[in-house]
Structures are given as C-alpha cells and as structure tokens.
Write an enzyme that holds these catalytic residues in place. Structure first.
Site, PDB file in Angstrom:
ATOM      1  N   SER A   2      39.273  42.416  23.985  1.00  0.00           N
ATOM      2  CA  SER A   2      38.465  42.975  24.920  1.00  0.00           C
ATOM      3  C   SER A   2      38.275  41.969  26.285  1.00  0.00           C
ATOM      4  O   SER A   2      38.630  40.636  26.143  1.00  0.00           O
ATOM      5  CB  SER A   2      37.089  42.852  24.294  1.00  0.00           C
ATOM      6  OG  SER A   2      36.060  43.454  25.058  1.00  0.00           O
ATOM      7  N   LYS A  39      37.077  45.463  16.860  1.00  0.00           N
ATOM      8  CA  LYS A  39      36.967  45.931  18.068  1.00  0.00           C
ATOM      9  C   LYS A  39      36.311  47.339  18.189  1.00  0.00           C
ATOM     10  O   LYS A  39      35.534  47.581  19.224  1.00  0.00           O
ATOM     11  CB  LYS A  39      38.461  46.061  18.617  1.00  0.00           C
ATOM     12  CG  LYS A  39      38.547  46.631  19.926  1.00  0.00           C
ATOM     13  CD  LYS A  39      37.848  45.891  20.953  1.00  0.00           C
ATOM     14  CE  LYS A  39      38.170  46.021  22.535  1.00  0.00           C
ATOM     15  NZ  LYS A  39      38.535  47.029  22.732  1.00  0.00           N
ATOM     16  N   HIS A  81      32.652  46.469  18.290  1.00  0.00           N
ATOM     17  CA  HIS A  81      32.459  45.833  19.547  1.00  0.00           C
ATOM     18  C   HIS A  81      32.325  46.869  20.653  1.00  0.00           C
ATOM     19  O   HIS A  81      31.324  46.987  21.435  1.00  0.00           O
ATOM     20  CB  HIS A  81      33.505  44.841  19.864  1.00  0.00           C
ATOM     21  CG  HIS A  81      33.698  44.365  21.419  1.00  0.00           C
ATOM     22  ND1 HIS A  81      33.942  45.302  22.297  1.00  0.00           N
ATOM     23  CD2 HIS A  81      33.483  43.273  21.968  1.00  0.00           C
ATOM     24  CE1 HIS A  81      33.980  44.755  23.512  1.00  0.00           C
ATOM     25  NE2 HIS A  81      33.654  43.750  23.325  1.00  0.00           N
ATOM     26  N   ASN A  82      32.998  47.704  20.766  1.00  0.00           N
ATOM     27  CA  ASN A  82      32.906  48.991  21.720  1.00  0.00           C
ATOM     28  C   ASN A  82      31.809  49.929  21.586  1.00  0.00           C
ATOM     29  O   ASN A  82      31.330  50.301  22.488  1.00  0.00           O
ATOM     30  CB  ASN A  82      34.280  49.917  21.769  1.00  0.00           C
ATOM     31  CG  ASN A  82      35.499  48.983  22.342  1.00  0.00           C
ATOM     32  OD1 ASN A  82      35.481  47.776  22.432  1.00  0.00           O
ATOM     33  ND2 ASN A  82      36.452  49.930  22.992  1.00  0.00           N
ATOM     34  N   GLU A 112      29.147  47.810  23.121  1.00  0.00           N
ATOM     35  CA  GLU A 112      29.185  47.922  24.475  1.00  0.00           C
ATOM     36  C   GLU A 112      28.621  49.418  24.999  1.00  0.00           C
ATOM     37  O   GLU A 112      27.989  49.295  25.799  1.00  0.00           O
ATOM     38  CB  GLU A 112      30.744  47.819  24.751  1.00  0.00           C
ATOM     39  CG  GLU A 112      31.219  48.236  26.039  1.00  0.00           C
ATOM     40  CD  GLU A 112      32.773  47.957  26.440  1.00  0.00           C
ATOM     41  OE1 GLU A 112      33.068  49.010  27.071  1.00  0.00           O
ATOM     42  OE2 GLU A 112      33.326  47.101  25.867  1.00  0.00           O
TER      43      GLU A 112
END
Length: 482
Positions: A128, A182, A185-186, A189
């Site tokens: 990222s 990840k 995480h997204n 986000e």
C-alpha cells in the site's frame, strides 16, 4: 553478476518498486509481457541504473541468484495464474514467487498449497502507498510460506516505509494472511474516504463553506487527532485550482470507481458474521454515485430536499463535524480489526494486531496518527475483543459523542446523505446496548418457522418453542447460524 530478485510487470507500481529496490543496493532484473515496455523503462526511468532488462521469462530466471526470488506485479486474477503456470517449469525446488498485487486472499491460499506440492515457496504480499509509496517506501504485508520469509525479509524491509526507524513490513501469517490484511486495509480505506467525503458534503452544502474555507478546515484538522495522509491530501485537493483559477474539485464528475477490494471485505464480513456496517455503506455509496443519470432524473421527479439553511454557530458546527469524523473513523478501524480477529480464528492465521497497526503507520494510504494508539491498545491487551473497549478509545468516543450526534441530526434535517456517519453511530449505539430488540426478531422466527429461542430465565444453550397460534405443532426447526 546475477540479480537478487526478479520482477514481472512494468506498470507504474512495478516500475517504481524496481527503482526502489535498485536504490537500496539490491540487484534486480525485470520483465514485461510486452517487451517494448522493458526497453522503454531501461531507456527512461531506469537509465543509468544497474537494473537488468530481460525479454523472456527464461532470460529473467537465468539472471537470478539461487534461490531465485521472482516478484509478480501483474493484474490480480487469471493473469497471476497464467504467469505462475509459465514461470514454474523454469524454477527449481526452494525458489520463491511473490505476488505483490491485490489478489483475493483465497486465491493466494490456493496458490501457496499448489506450489508447495511443486516444492516452490509462495508469498502473497499486500503493498500500500500508491505510486509514491512504491517508489520511496510503501507499507508491505507479506504472508504465505513461512520458509520464504528469511530470504525476502532483507529486501522487503529495506524498501518499505520507516517510522521511528522501524520498517512498515513484518511477517503477517500463513496462507493468504498477507493479502487478507491488505484487503481489510483497503476496506478501511474505503471507509476513511467516504467519511471524509461526507464531512466535505456537510460542510460545503450544509454550512456553505467555500473551497478556500474547506481547505483551511482540513489543513487545521490535519494538525490534530485527525492527522492522516487522506486528510492531508484532501486539504491539498481543496486548494488546487484549474487553469481558469477556479477550484478543480468543483469540475470533477461525482461518480466513484472501485476495484473490488472493499466489496471483498464486505462479502467476507457477511461470511464470518461480523457487522462491518461502515465499510459496507462506503461500498454502497460508491455504487450509488455511479448511478449518475438515474440520480439526476430522480432529483427532478422526487420532492426537493429541505430548503432550510444552517443558522447556528458555524465554528461550533465545524468542530462538531470534526468530532463526528474522528468518532466514525475509530468505528471504521474497530470494525476492520474485529473482522481480522474473527478471520484469524476461522482461517488459523494467528494475526498480530499490534504489528499490523505498526505496519500501517507509514507508507500506506490509511496511515494516521492514531495507529500508534491502536498499537498501544493491542500491546497492552493482545486479546482485546474490540478497539472500542480500550481506555484510549473509550475516552475518545465519549468526547466526540455529542458532536457526532449533532452532525448526523443536521445532515438529516438538511437532507444531506451521510450513510457512513449514521451507520457508524448506529453500530456504536448497538454495540454498547445491553439489550437489543432481537428478542422480538427471534419470537417472529419462532412464530413463522419454529426456529426456537433462548430465555433470559434459563441457561444459555437451551432452546424453546411456543405454539403461538394454538394450532401449531411441537416439531421445531433445527437451530444453526449460517
């Protein structure tokens, strides 16, 4: 002289990672399916570097030290499987493949197992930070075959972002753990971005702030508890002028794109039974934005929004919206970490939540000041069931509560949609409710489907059925949770 690592895929991320690896003293060879991109890269950004350009997979493999390490920076999905199929016959037992794209974690788990049968090691790593992060230091989240980590650790930690001299890269876990983290995480986000957009919408349309005033608000917020990469770039965007001197943001079409990782996060939350409400609303908000033509037609047919303008203390309301943004942001992370906690148990990933927060402090898109507080919360209590139960966040939510409610109420009164603000507040109120109306829901299920219920005056695990109509039977449905 043979290279330390090979890289396949020279789109922007691949090129910038290659340059980053080279900058840190590691030999790197590169290949792209369209070999003209290799030549263009060597004649352009990689000119006068030691990067080795290759025009075939065989040439790439032959240029690498043993055990060979090959990093894939290709589009997630079939392209990864096709590249692996072409690459594996050229490799030897103990060689390592790294997938640095946004692959679905279940695909990564499958590939780890399949390549283990061929005595090859596989790592799926989340990366990222976008173009800038790839070039100068991203957050890197590797997982997969543990035996591969010692060989790739020096390279990945060297090129990652650093905070307090600590690399924003650490081993995440087995199988698809790296890509799972990840993915979450997204998802966070997505939530962060939607919350910022709702604050912007409320301040611009609700309070009538100009782009210049909005820039000042976000710049000030970036100096306090809301300090983060996304708040910083929002302040920059609000100050950016088009060639005619007018704010460029006002000319951008209001339809949002997405690449699927937020959707994957929501789907997995449903599969695991975790209430990921804010991130789900953030995905749906993008879907609604994409219905531009339909929204324009609806705006002409449906009753207009309330015409009333805000007449209160504008400075106080701006402060309230900031508190709403902060509180809802905490919910976004709390839900994301709760999902990872459930996934860690379900998939045997043994995730370290404090280390994940550490990896997210630098380089990545969601880097923010309070990730230090998240790390401290998990360092103090590794088995913490929800971030909302950590002392720091208990106090933060209490302080932000009143402003959060005022902001949602104002949005409702003015007809300004704030789905993420509102759903986060509903989750917060639900999570701290000792009693919810699910007793009625369970009674309804028992009434029409004999699904049974538990009683407050009886031990948990004992199930009861009532003949609600007087002409039902004693037979009950099985009790299970899908």
């Amino acid at each position: 002289m043979k290279a330390d690592i090979g890289l396949i895929g020279l789109a922007v991320m691949g090129q910038n990672l290659a340059l980053n690896i080279n900058d840190h003293g590691f030999g790197i060879a590169v290949f792209n399916r369209s070999t003209d991109k290799v030549d263009a890269f060597l004649q352009g950004p990689a000119k006068d570097t030691g990067i080795i350009g290759c025009h075939s997979l065989q040439e790439l493999v032959d240029s690498l030290k043993s055990p060979r390490i090959v990093m894939l920076m290709v589009k997630a999905g079939d392209a990864v499987d096709q590249t692996i199929a072409q690459l594996t016959p050229l490799l030897a037992p103990g060689d390592i493949i790294i997938d640095g794209g946004n692959s679905l974690f279940t695909d990564t788990g499958r590939r780890v197992a399949e390549l283990a049968d061929k005595q090859l090691l596989y790592i799926g790593t989340g990366i990222s930070g976008g173009e800038e992060g790839a070039r100068h230091g991203p957050s890197i989240m590797p997982g997969g075959s543990p035996a591969a980590w010692p060989a790739v650790k020096p390279i990945l930690q060297a090129i990652s972002a650093k905070v307090d001299n600590q690399p924003c890269c650490e081993w995440v876990g087995v199988s698809g753990a790296g890509h799972y983290v990840k993915m979450v995480h997204n998802g966070i986000e997505y939530g962060d971005m939607q919350l910022i957009c709702e604050a912007y919408h409320l301040l611009s349309e609700g309070l009538g702030l100009t782009s210049a005033e909005l820039h000042q608000v976000f710049a000030r917020w970036n100096e306090g508890v809301l300090s983060s990469f996304l708040i910083q770039i929002t302040a920059d965007i609000l100050a950016f002028k088009d060639s005619d001197g007018e704010p460029l943001l006002d000319k951008i079409l209001d339809t949002a794109g997405q690449k699927g990782t937020g959707k994957w996060t929501g789907i997995n939350a449903l599969e695991l039974g975790v209430p990921l409400t804010l991130i789900g609303e953030s995905v749906f908000a993008r879907c609604l934005s994409a219905q531009k033509d339909e929204r324009v037609a609806a705006a002409q047919r449906l009753p207009k929004r309330p015409a009333q303008a805000f007449t209160g203390d504008k400075a106080a309301m701006i402060d309230a919206v900031g508190k709403a943004l902060y509180a809802a942001k905490i919910i976004s992370y709390a839900q994301g970490f709760s999902l990872m906690r459930e996934a860690s148990k379900e998939y045997g990933m043994a995730l370290n939540y404090g280390e994940i927060a550490l990896m997210w402090r630098g380089g990545c898109i969601i880097r923010s000041r309070f990730l230090n507080d998240i790390k401290a919360a998990y360092d103090s209590r590794p088995d913490l069931p929800n971030l909302l139960l950590a002392d720091f966040f208990i106090n933060a939510m209490a302080e932000a509560d009143a402003g959060w409610r005022k902001s949602v109420i104002l949005a409702i009164e003015l007809g300004i949609p704030t789905p993420a603000f509102a759903s986060a507040l509903a989750y917060y109120d639900g999570y701290r409710s000792q009693r919810l109306p699910a007793n009625l829901l369970q009674a309804q299920r028992d009434y029409f489907g004999a699904h049974t219920y538990e009683r407050l005056d009886q031990p948990r695990g004992e199930f009861f059925h009532t003949d609600w109509t007087g002409h039902g039977g004693a037979v009950t449905s099985s009790t299970y949770t899908a």
